[in-house]
Design a protein around this motif. Structure first.
Motif, PDB file in Angstrom:
ATOM      1  N   PRO A  76      -8.149   9.471  14.637  1.00 45.09           N
ATOM      2  CA  PRO A  76      -7.724  10.046  13.350  1.00 45.09           C
ATOM      3  C   PRO A  76      -7.552   8.993  12.271  1.00 45.09           C
ATOM      4  CG  PRO A  76      -5.887   9.978  14.897  1.00 45.09           C
ATOM      5  CD  PRO A  76      -7.114   9.590  15.671  1.00 45.09           C
ATOM      6  N   HIS A  77      -7.890   9.353  11.048  1.00 45.06           N
ATOM      7  CA  HIS A  77      -7.730   8.463   9.905  1.00 45.06           C
ATOM      8  C   HIS A  77      -6.450   8.819   9.154  1.00 45.06           C
ATOM      9  CE1 HIS A  77     -12.402   8.197   9.977  1.00 45.06           C
ATOM     10  NE2 HIS A  77     -11.843   7.512  10.947  1.00 45.06           N
ATOM     11  N   VAL A  78      -5.948   7.839   8.425  1.00 47.95           N
ATOM     12  CA  VAL A  78      -4.673   8.018   7.728  1.00 47.95           C
ATOM     13  C   VAL A  78      -4.728   9.173   6.740  1.00 47.95           C
ATOM     14  CG1 VAL A  78      -3.024   6.936   6.162  1.00 47.95           C
ATOM     15  CG2 VAL A  78      -4.028   5.600   8.018  1.00 47.95           C
ATOM     16  N   ARG A  79      -5.851   9.308   6.032  1.00 52.71           N
ATOM     17  CA  ARG A  79      -5.970  10.334   4.997  1.00 52.71           C
ATOM     18  C   ARG A  79      -6.726  11.574   5.491  1.00 52.71           C
ATOM     19  NH1 ARG A  79      -6.983   7.198  -0.778  1.00 52.71           N
ATOM     20  NH2 ARG A  79      -4.964   6.133  -0.841  1.00 52.71           N
TER      21      ARG A  79
ATOM     22  N   ILE B  33     -13.982  -1.202   9.090  1.00 53.38           N
ATOM     23  CA  ILE B  33     -12.687  -0.509   9.001  1.00 53.38           C
ATOM     24  C   ILE B  33     -12.683   0.779   9.816  1.00 53.38           C
ATOM     25  CG2 ILE B  33     -11.132   0.733   7.437  1.00 53.38           C
ATOM     26  CD1 ILE B  33     -11.898  -1.317   5.272  1.00 53.38           C
ATOM     27  N   PHE B  34     -13.749   1.580   9.693  1.00 53.16           N
ATOM     28  CA  PHE B  34     -13.747   2.912  10.289  1.00 53.16           C
ATOM     29  C   PHE B  34     -14.526   3.015  11.603  1.00 53.16           C
ATOM     30  CE2 PHE B  34     -13.021   3.800   5.749  1.00 53.16           C
ATOM     31  CZ  PHE B  34     -11.833   4.508   5.852  1.00 53.16           C
ATOM     32  N   GLY B  35     -15.239   1.960  11.977  1.00 55.36           N
ATOM     33  CA  GLY B  35     -16.077   2.034  13.161  1.00 55.36           C
ATOM     34  C   GLY B  35     -15.308   2.457  14.406  1.00 55.36           C
ATOM     35  N   SER B  36     -15.836   3.439  15.119  1.00 55.66           N
ATOM     36  CA  SER B  36     -15.189   3.911  16.349  1.00 55.66           C
ATOM     37  C   SER B  36     -16.193   4.694  17.179  1.00 55.66           C
ATOM     38  CB  SER B  36     -13.978   4.801  16.032  1.00 55.66           C
ATOM     39  OG  SER B  36     -14.393   5.981  15.364  1.00 55.66           O
TER      40      SER B  36
ATOM     41  N   TRP C  85       0.843  -1.192   0.000  1.00 52.87           N
ATOM     42  CA  TRP C  85       0.000   0.000   0.000  1.00 52.87           C
ATOM     43  C   TRP C  85       0.879   1.242   0.000  1.00 52.87           C
ATOM     44  CZ3 TRP C  85      -4.921   1.150  -0.747  1.00 52.87           C
ATOM     45  CH2 TRP C  85      -5.400   2.388  -0.336  1.00 52.87           C
ATOM     46  N   PRO C  86       0.570   2.306  -0.743  1.00 54.12           N
ATOM     47  CA  PRO C  86      -0.606   2.466  -1.611  1.00 54.12           C
ATOM     48  C   PRO C  86      -0.415   1.795  -2.961  1.00 54.12           C
ATOM     49  CG  PRO C  86       0.697   4.466  -1.640  1.00 54.12           C
ATOM     50  CD  PRO C  86       1.367   3.556  -0.640  1.00 54.12           C
TER      51      PRO C  86
END
Length: 244
Positions: free
Chosen positions: A134-137, A126-129, A39-40
């Motif tokens: 903070p997210h990578v992007r 993946i994003f559940g919180s 990745w990426p």
């Protein structure tokens, strides 16, 4: 051996099994990692392959977490911290459940062509919180979560009987005077092993905790290998020109 404190003498029979859990390597992943592009990815993947790549990422993340938790939990156990060790093995169960849910609720729809359904569920896993992680992007949470019991129900579907062990381990995580007392009295600070009635019951409880950990670690490896086997080839085929 006779000069050891009672708690160490009575729990010595679990030592090799717990050390084995702490030494979990997940070496079976290496061939898949060799084939998975780094990745990426510069190649634009099809929607189906992109979702399968996301399945791979979640699988890898769950495995890394499971290895870390198993290692840390084994350290706690060997020091006689059985209460926290039980909660650690409970976390491993949930990670196993997450992979079962990923297979049942995300990968199966992908393979059936229900990409919209699979996408929405992949976003949640993946994003559940609950908090502003903070997210990578860029950007932060919270985002809708997958209920932990959905993971456990998925694990129960794959491994009947796991739900009962999960309920048992929950008594170590959620205040339960009786189980927490047993686990505390099994350790160095409240050593009660000279009591034969206690010793008989405590050994059975500790064995159940270790079995739960062994089952989860073993099943994690099985379902993770299945997920990677069904996802990596398609991703690799669309990114064949990319190096790792």
């Amino acid at each position: 051996m006779s000069d050891l404190p009672p708690w160490r003498r009575h729990t010595a029979r679990f030592q090799d099994r717990v050390l084995g859990l702490g030494a979990t390597t997940l070496d079976f992943l290496h061939p898949f990692l060799d084939d998975l592009p780094a990745w990426p990815i510069s190649t634009e993947l099809s929607d189906r392959a992109a979702l399968k790549f996301q399945v791979c990422l979640v699988t890898l993340g769950s495995l890394r977490s499971a290895r870390e938790v198993a290692f840390s939990t084994s350290k706690l156990w060997l020091q006689g911290h059985f209460l926290l060790a039980a909660t650690g093995f409970r976390t491993v169960q949930v990670l196993y459940g997450q992979l079962c849910w990923l297979e049942q609720k995300v990968l199966r729809p992908i393979e059936a062509g229900d990409l919209g359904v699979a996408h929405n569920r992949a976003v949640k896993v993946i994003f559940g919180s609950n908090t502003a992680i903070p997210h990578v992007r860029g950007g932060v949470g919270p985002h809708p979560l997958v209920n932990v019991m959905d993971f456990i129900r998925a694990a129960e579907a794959a491994t009947p009987g796991l739900l009962e062990d999960y309920k048992f381990l929950c008594d170590s995580a959620h205040p339960s005077y009786m189980l927490q007392s047993w686990l505390l009295f099994a350790g160095p600070d409240h050593d009660n092993w000279t009591n034969p009635t206690f010793a008989l019951q405590a050994e059975a409880l500790l064995d159940r905790i270790v079995v739960a950990g062994e089952t989860s670690i073993n099943e994690i490896g099985i379902v993770a290998k299945d997920l990677m086997s069904r996802c990596v080839p398609e991703v690799r085929s669309e990114t064949a020109s990319e190096g790792n």
